[in-house]
Enzyme design. Sequence first.
Site, mmCIF file in Angstrom:
data_model
loop_
_atom_site.group_PDB
_atom_site.id
_atom_site.type_symbol
_atom_site.label_atom_id
_atom_site.label_comp_id
_atom_site.label_asym_id
_atom_site.label_seq_id
_atom_site.Cartn_x
_atom_site.Cartn_y
_atom_site.Cartn_z
ATOM 1 N N ASN A 8 0.866 -1.175 0.000
ATOM 2 C CA ASN A 8 0.000 0.000 0.000
ATOM 3 C C ASN A 8 0.906 1.230 0.000
ATOM 4 O OD1 ASN A 8 -1.812 2.031 0.556
ATOM 5 N ND2 ASN A 8 -2.278 1.353 2.644
ATOM 6 N N LYS A 10 -0.006 4.274 -0.272
ATOM 7 C CA LYS A 10 -0.683 5.447 0.317
ATOM 8 C C LYS A 10 -0.499 6.667 -0.592
ATOM 9 C CE LYS A 10 -0.011 3.226 4.729
ATOM 10 N NZ LYS A 10 0.003 3.291 6.164
ATOM 11 N N HIS A 97 -9.495 0.574 4.828
ATOM 12 C CA HIS A 97 -8.186 0.821 5.461
ATOM 13 C C HIS A 97 -8.371 1.750 6.659
ATOM 14 C CE1 HIS A 97 -4.115 2.249 6.180
ATOM 15 N NE2 HIS A 97 -3.739 1.097 5.644
ATOM 16 N N GLU A 99 -6.812 4.211 7.719
ATOM 17 C CA GLU A 99 -6.700 5.653 7.463
ATOM 18 C C GLU A 99 -7.983 6.198 6.833
ATOM 19 O OE1 GLU A 99 -2.950 5.294 5.461
ATOM 20 O OE2 GLU A 99 -2.108 4.660 7.371
ATOM 21 N N GLU A 170 -5.354 -5.611 10.199
ATOM 22 C CA GLU A 170 -4.314 -4.616 10.485
ATOM 23 C C GLU A 170 -4.654 -3.909 11.790
ATOM 24 O OE1 GLU A 170 -2.243 -3.155 6.647
ATOM 25 O OE2 GLU A 170 -4.112 -2.065 6.807
ATOM 26 N N GLY A 176 2.327 1.725 10.809
ATOM 27 C CA GLY A 176 3.250 2.855 10.718
ATOM 28 C C GLY A 176 3.950 3.188 12.018
ATOM 29 N N SER A 215 3.454 -2.653 10.243
ATOM 30 C CA SER A 215 4.898 -2.688 10.506
ATOM 31 C C SER A 215 5.584 -3.969 10.040
ATOM 32 C CB SER A 215 5.176 -2.402 11.990
ATOM 33 O OG SER A 215 4.740 -1.093 12.333
HETATM 34 P P1 PGA Z 1 2.848 -0.056 7.631
HETATM 35 O O1 PGA Z 1 1.407 0.200 6.967
HETATM 36 O O2 PGA Z 1 3.424 -1.296 6.964
HETATM 37 O O3 PGA Z 1 3.638 1.182 7.298
HETATM 38 O O4 PGA Z 1 2.648 -0.253 9.088
HETATM 39 C C1 PGA Z 1 0.514 -0.857 6.718
HETATM 40 C C2 PGA Z 1 -0.733 -0.328 6.070
HETATM 41 O O5 PGA Z 1 -1.120 0.818 6.324
HETATM 42 O O6 PGA Z 1 -1.397 -1.049 5.287
#
Ligand code: PGA
Length: 251
Positions: A8, A10, A97, A99, A170, A176, A215
């Site tokens: 992803n 983003k 997601h 976010e 997730e 993140g 992560s």
């Molecule tokens: P990350 O993000 O690997 O940076 O933790 C995962 C995601 O948002 O799908």
Amino acid sequence: MKKLMAANWKMYKNRADALSTAQELRKLVSDKLPEDREVLIFPPFTSIDRVAEAFSGAQGFHVGGQDYYLHEEGAYTGEISPSMLKDAGAGWGLTGHSERRHVLGEDDELVGQKTAYGLQQGLNVCLCIGETIEQRKGGKVQEVIDRQLAAGVRNVDRDLDPARLAVAYEPVWAIGTGEVAGSEEIEEAHGLTRKKLLELFGDKANEIRILYGGSVKPANVSGIISLDNVDGVLVGGASLASDSFAEIVLG
Ligand code: PGA
């Protein structure tokens, strides 16, 4: 069932950078990609065609859109439709997601509508679920998984080919942050996810892939991917550089 190694991106990368990252990734991975693994990248909308171009003709490489709206066309300023994503080269869509839920305010109902609509319109869909740290501390992991899954697939055709739907677990606190969930936490959450999917879809739920996200890095991917009910990963930060994501895909 092939493991789905998804990225992803983003709101990162311009078109030139997206093209070169995807080309490098293909070069690093394509000769070595095991039969039972697939690669999927969710670039920003503006770079979908570039990643599709880089992956053209490569077996097991796919592209997706990070979001889409509930109509094919119309007066919906700022939105994009599944058919527009497909026209740009995408075969997948991403829904739910964290976010989009927590920054852009999408609720369970909208996530469910998007999931069903994208599938109906011919996209494969990866539906994301996961609890916040407050929900985990409050003992609500199962409740959140059950609720987000039930709402997420409420209008999905139960005759669906299970290869077309993936669920990404997730935990919000692991996205993140560098704080990856522990093996026991992942196995527990993925087990609960499988159980709920079985309740919702019957036996075919065993063929719906459940990805872990939060992560994931080259150093921890092999431990995660070998856990029970982990059928792939969804990677944010560590997917932006081709060498790091190549290590994850092959790890
Ligand atoms: P990350 O993000 O690997 O940076 O933790 C995962 C995601 O948002 O799908």
